[in-house]
Design a protein around this motif. Structure first.
Motif, PDB file in Angstrom:
ATOM      1  N   ILE A  55     -84.438  11.517  51.019  1.00 24.00           N
ATOM      2  CA  ILE A  55     -84.342  12.183  50.120  1.00 24.00           C
ATOM      3  C   ILE A  55     -84.889  13.897  50.062  1.00 24.00           C
ATOM      4  O   ILE A  55     -85.067  14.148  48.846  1.00 24.00           O
ATOM      5  N   SER A  56     -84.244  14.692  51.005  1.00 28.02           N
ATOM      6  CA  SER A  56     -84.229  16.002  50.941  1.00 28.02           C
ATOM      7  C   SER A  56     -84.089  16.520  50.033  1.00 28.02           C
ATOM      8  O   SER A  56     -84.609  17.386  49.185  1.00 28.02           O
ATOM      9  N   SER A  57     -82.671  15.864  48.725  1.00 34.16           N
ATOM     10  CA  SER A  57     -82.461  16.294  47.761  1.00 34.16           C
ATOM     11  C   SER A  57     -83.528  16.548  46.165  1.00 34.16           C
ATOM     12  O   SER A  57     -83.122  17.306  45.418  1.00 34.16           O
ATOM     13  N   SER A  58     -84.476  15.217  46.558  1.00 33.23           N
ATOM     14  CA  SER A  58     -85.622  15.250  45.670  1.00 33.23           C
ATOM     15  C   SER A  58     -86.962  16.220  45.817  1.00 33.23           C
ATOM     16  O   SER A  58     -87.147  17.008  45.266  1.00 33.23           O
ATOM     17  N   ASN A  59     -86.934  16.107  47.507  1.00 34.32           N
ATOM     18  CA  ASN A  59     -88.312  16.393  47.852  1.00 34.32           C
ATOM     19  C   ASN A  59     -88.568  17.421  49.121  1.00 34.32           C
ATOM     20  O   ASN A  59     -87.960  16.308  50.326  1.00 34.32           O
ATOM     21  N   PRO A  60     -87.834  18.327  49.193  1.00 32.95           N
ATOM     22  CA  PRO A  60     -87.791  18.738  50.775  1.00 32.95           C
ATOM     23  C   PRO A  60     -88.824  18.618  51.860  1.00 32.95           C
ATOM     24  O   PRO A  60     -89.069  18.602  52.844  1.00 32.95           O
ATOM     25  N   ALA A  61     -90.118  18.606  50.974  1.00 30.68           N
ATOM     26  CA  ALA A  61     -91.232  18.084  51.960  1.00 30.68           C
ATOM     27  C   ALA A  61     -90.546  17.103  52.587  1.00 30.68           C
ATOM     28  O   ALA A  61     -91.267  16.996  54.061  1.00 30.68           O
ATOM     29  N   ALA A  62     -90.350  16.056  52.296  1.00 29.53           N
ATOM     30  CA  ALA A  62     -90.857  14.291  52.510  1.00 29.53           C
ATOM     31  C   ALA A  62     -89.564  14.373  54.329  1.00 29.53           C
ATOM     32  O   ALA A  62     -89.825  13.338  54.858  1.00 29.53           O
ATOM     33  N   ILE A  63     -88.625  15.490  54.563  1.00 31.54           N
ATOM     34  CA  ILE A  63     -87.763  15.045  55.934  1.00 31.54           C
ATOM     35  C   ILE A  63     -89.133  15.091  57.187  1.00 31.54           C
ATOM     36  O   ILE A  63     -88.320  15.064  57.923  1.00 31.54           O
ATOM     37  N   SER A  64     -90.227  15.412  57.067  1.00 29.91           N
ATOM     38  CA  SER A  64     -91.074  15.343  57.902  1.00 29.91           C
ATOM     39  C   SER A  64     -91.508  14.348  58.877  1.00 29.91           C
ATOM     40  O   SER A  64     -92.132  14.238  59.301  1.00 29.91           O
ATOM     41  N   PHE A  65     -91.345  13.403  57.661  1.00 31.01           N
ATOM     42  CA  PHE A  65     -91.595  11.892  57.584  1.00 31.01           C
ATOM     43  C   PHE A  65     -90.830  10.656  57.742  1.00 31.01           C
ATOM     44  O   PHE A  65     -90.448  10.032  57.888  1.00 31.01           O
ATOM     45  N   VAL A  66     -89.590  11.072  58.110  1.00 30.86           N
ATOM     46  CA  VAL A  66     -88.177  10.569  58.028  1.00 30.86           C
ATOM     47  C   VAL A  66     -88.395  10.856  59.378  1.00 30.86           C
ATOM     48  O   VAL A  66     -88.065  11.024  60.116  1.00 30.86           O
ATOM     49  N   GLU A  67     -87.490   9.159  60.307  1.00 33.27           N
ATOM     50  CA  GLU A  67     -87.773   8.388  61.366  1.00 33.27           C
ATOM     51  C   GLU A  67     -86.553   9.449  62.241  1.00 33.27           C
ATOM     52  O   GLU A  67     -85.678   9.067  62.256  1.00 33.27           O
ATOM     53  N   GLY A  68     -87.126  10.230  63.393  1.00 29.61           N
ATOM     54  CA  GLY A  68     -85.847  10.901  63.889  1.00 29.61           C
ATOM     55  C   GLY A  68     -85.192  11.421  63.632  1.00 29.61           C
ATOM     56  O   GLY A  68     -85.031  12.232  62.853  1.00 29.61           O
ATOM     57  N   THR A  69     -83.942  11.772  64.386  1.00 29.19           N
ATOM     58  CA  THR A  69     -83.057  12.357  64.003  1.00 29.19           C
ATOM     59  C   THR A  69     -81.452  11.992  63.295  1.00 29.19           C
ATOM     60  O   THR A  69     -81.693  10.452  63.605  1.00 29.19           O
ATOM     61  N   GLN A  70     -81.611  11.737  62.185  1.00 34.99           N
ATOM     62  CA  GLN A  70     -80.740  10.939  61.315  1.00 34.99           C
ATOM     63  C   GLN A  70     -79.657  11.554  60.473  1.00 34.99           C
ATOM     64  O   GLN A  70     -80.033  12.594  60.178  1.00 34.99           O
ATOM     65  N   VAL A  71     -78.934  10.577  59.869  1.00 37.82           N
ATOM     66  CA  VAL A  71     -77.687  11.335  59.447  1.00 37.82           C
ATOM     67  C   VAL A  71     -77.532  10.017  58.433  1.00 37.82           C
ATOM     68  O   VAL A  71     -77.617   8.731  58.243  1.00 37.82           O
ATOM     69  N   SER A 123     -89.428  20.371  61.125  1.00 36.05           N
ATOM     70  CA  SER A 123     -88.254  19.315  60.917  1.00 36.05           C
ATOM     71  C   SER A 123     -86.899  21.088  59.633  1.00 36.05           C
ATOM     72  O   SER A 123     -88.238  21.411  59.038  1.00 36.05           O
ATOM     73  N   PHE A 124     -86.054  19.817  59.649  1.00 32.81           N
ATOM     74  CA  PHE A 124     -85.096  20.667  59.489  1.00 32.81           C
ATOM     75  C   PHE A 124     -83.624  20.357  58.970  1.00 32.81           C
ATOM     76  O   PHE A 124     -83.334  19.307  58.855  1.00 32.81           O
ATOM     77  N   ASP A 169    -100.828  13.862  57.862  1.00 32.73           N
ATOM     78  CA  ASP A 169    -100.708  12.925  56.585  1.00 32.73           C
ATOM     79  C   ASP A 169    -100.038  13.414  55.566  1.00 32.73           C
ATOM     80  O   ASP A 169    -100.438  13.179  54.534  1.00 32.73           O
ATOM     81  N   PHE A 170     -99.532  15.139  55.561  1.00 31.97           N
ATOM     82  CA  PHE A 170     -99.775  15.979  54.697  1.00 31.97           C
ATOM     83  C   PHE A 170     -98.623  17.364  55.531  1.00 31.97           C
ATOM     84  O   PHE A 170     -98.696  17.649  56.553  1.00 31.97           O
ATOM     85  N   SER A 171     -97.399  17.009  54.335  1.00 33.08           N
ATOM     86  CA  SER A 171     -96.324  18.185  54.908  1.00 33.08           C
ATOM     87  C   SER A 171     -96.029  19.047  53.802  1.00 33.08           C
ATOM     88  O   SER A 171     -96.224  18.726  51.842  1.00 33.08           O
ATOM     89  N   VAL A 172     -95.609  20.385  53.551  1.00 35.54           N
ATOM     90  CA  VAL A 172     -94.504  21.014  52.802  1.00 35.54           C
ATOM     91  C   VAL A 172     -93.510  21.539  52.968  1.00 35.54           C
ATOM     92  O   VAL A 172     -92.918  21.164  54.262  1.00 35.54           O
ATOM     93  N   GLY A 173     -92.330  21.571  52.067  1.00 36.04           N
ATOM     94  CA  GLY A 173     -91.407  21.659  52.371  1.00 36.04           C
ATOM     95  C   GLY A 173     -90.286  22.990  51.288  1.00 36.04           C
ATOM     96  O   GLY A 173     -90.947  22.853  50.251  1.00 36.04           O
TER      97      GLY A 173
END
Length: 428
Positions: A55-71, A123-124, A169-173
């Protein structure tokens, strides 16, 4: 009739292609295939449904809600397709009829993503994906060979992303993007020599986004992608020419030109709603500012004079996606989606370099949970372009009439394609 033609003018019909062509990927010259998981829902939810790192390619803010460290790594394969029927008329109105099939060549579109939390707020992420590209190759001797032959354009983005969670409930990226373009473009002007352009360029771009969990069941996403400014420099080569006069514009040789192009900005609005424990529905609306494409102006690299002019007159476009997912059991999640993708090209400005049209996407997908920390996405899409006509003559600068020896290509495009995708998601 006086015949006037320069190597740079021949090159322009190839170099302008880098910013015109797209056939079955997305309207204009874009590619949507940055994820197999979102392909399954017709790209609905790609800026609001944080199911994996892609999802990071579409909305960078959404990585805050990706579960854990993920590939997330995978690829989409766009299968060959395309159909043209028509004729070429020369300056004396002599007609040569012909057709072309499967000139949209099979393309492999890889992608990879990494996301990790830094702390409770930050998140990064890192990402590599292809936002633009084409593999177009008409058969030798086809009726439009003076206007275009082969196109291989590959664009790769490398993106670094940071996201900040203001509340639960809210993030920006923000994403900073390094973009690289590489292309090989050919034509056969007047059926004589082989003209080839090979070149590349790099540029920087960015995207920003916000994600809001309105409730336990509803999420909204908003993202903006900046324009990309490229200056494509290339070596133009004429080979296999029957002309022996070294002073002739069709003599074998090499020259340099460049073309500055701006790939337009776009805005995405996305929504995801969980109906119950099994059903989820999503929707996306994307606006792209294709009206930036008013013209192309190819410049001589030595004296910066204008060598080739193409009026584009593209229009802004909208894309609408609707999708759903169904949790079948503990292991399988099923997906389906539809997208209407409006084209900036119509019967008045369509070219053999941009056989584009409004398209309808019908997509299906599935997610297989292999283990608690690993799952696999599969997706299929059928893309049907609306039929479109073409009447194209050699373009000219306003102060310099076109060379009538190129004639005119007339015809109709009727095309579709199939896309297959697979993606592995692993949680550490």
């Amino acid at each position: 009739m006086q015949f006037q033609l320069s190597r740079k003018v021949i090159l322009a019909s190839a170099i302008a292609l880098a910013s015109q062509v797209s056939f079955v990927q997305a309207a204009g010259y874009g590619i949507n295939e940055q994820s197999a998981s979102y392909l399954g829902t017709g790209f609905a939810g790609r800026a609001s449904n944080a199911i994996d790192a892609s999802i990071s390619s579409s909305n960078p803010a959404a990585i805050s809600f990706v579960e854990g460290t993920q590939v997330s790594v995978g690829a989409d394969v766009i299968l060959e397709g395309g159909s043209f029927d028509g004729y070429h008329s020369d300056a004396l109105d002599n007609k040569t009829y012909g057709s072309a099939k499967d000139f949209q060549k099979t393309a492999f579109v890889p992608f990879g993503y990494f996301v990790m939390p830094i702390d409770e707020k930050w998140s990064f992420g890192l990402a590599g994906y292809a936002p633009y590209g084409i593999e177009l190759d008409y058969a030798d001797g086809w009726v439009g060979q003076s206007f275009g032959g082969k196109t291989s354009v590959q664009v790769m983005n490398l993106q670094g992303t940071v996201s900040y969670k203001f509340t639960d409930d809210f993030s920006v990226g923000f994403g900073l993007i390094g973009s690289h373009v590489k292309g090989e473009l050919t034509s056969k002007p007047l059926g004589l020599a082989d003209a080839t352009i090979e070149g590349d360029d790099n540029t920087l771009a960015w995207n920003i986004g916000a994600l809001w969990n309105v409730s336990d069941s509803t999420t909204l996403g908003l993202a903006y992608h900046s324009k990309l400014d490229f200056t494509l420099d290339g070596d133009f080569t004429i080979a296999n020419s029957p002309v022996s006069d070294p002073d002739s514009p069709l003599a074998n040789g090499k020259e340099n030109v460049n073309l500055s192009i701006t790939m337009p900005e776009k805005l995405l609005v996305s929504a995801t709603h969980k109906v119950d424990e099994q059903w989820t529905v999503m929707a996306d609306v994307t606006w792209t500012r294709w009206s930036r494409f008013e013209e192309f102006n190819v410049m001589n690299s030595e004296d910066s004079s204008s060598e080739y002019y193409v009026p584009m007159n593209w229009t802004d476009t909208w894309a609408l996606s609707l999708g759903t997912s169904y949790q079948l059991d503990d292991q399988w999640l099923l997906r389906a989606g539809y997208m209407f993708d409006e084209s900036p090209v119509n019967n008045d400005n369509r070219t053999v370099r941009s056989p584009d049209a409004n398209r309808n996407w019908f997509t299906f997908g599935a997610n297989w949970k292999v283990a608690d920390n690993m799952n696999v996405d599969f997706a299929y899409a059928y893309v049907k372009l609306q039929d479109g006509g073409i009447t194209e003559s050699k373009h000219s600068k306003p102060s310099n009439p076109a060379d009538a020896l190129f004639g005119t290509v007339h015809g109709n495009y009727s095309s579709s394609s199939h896309i297959l995708g697979a993606q592995l998601n692993y949680k550490f």
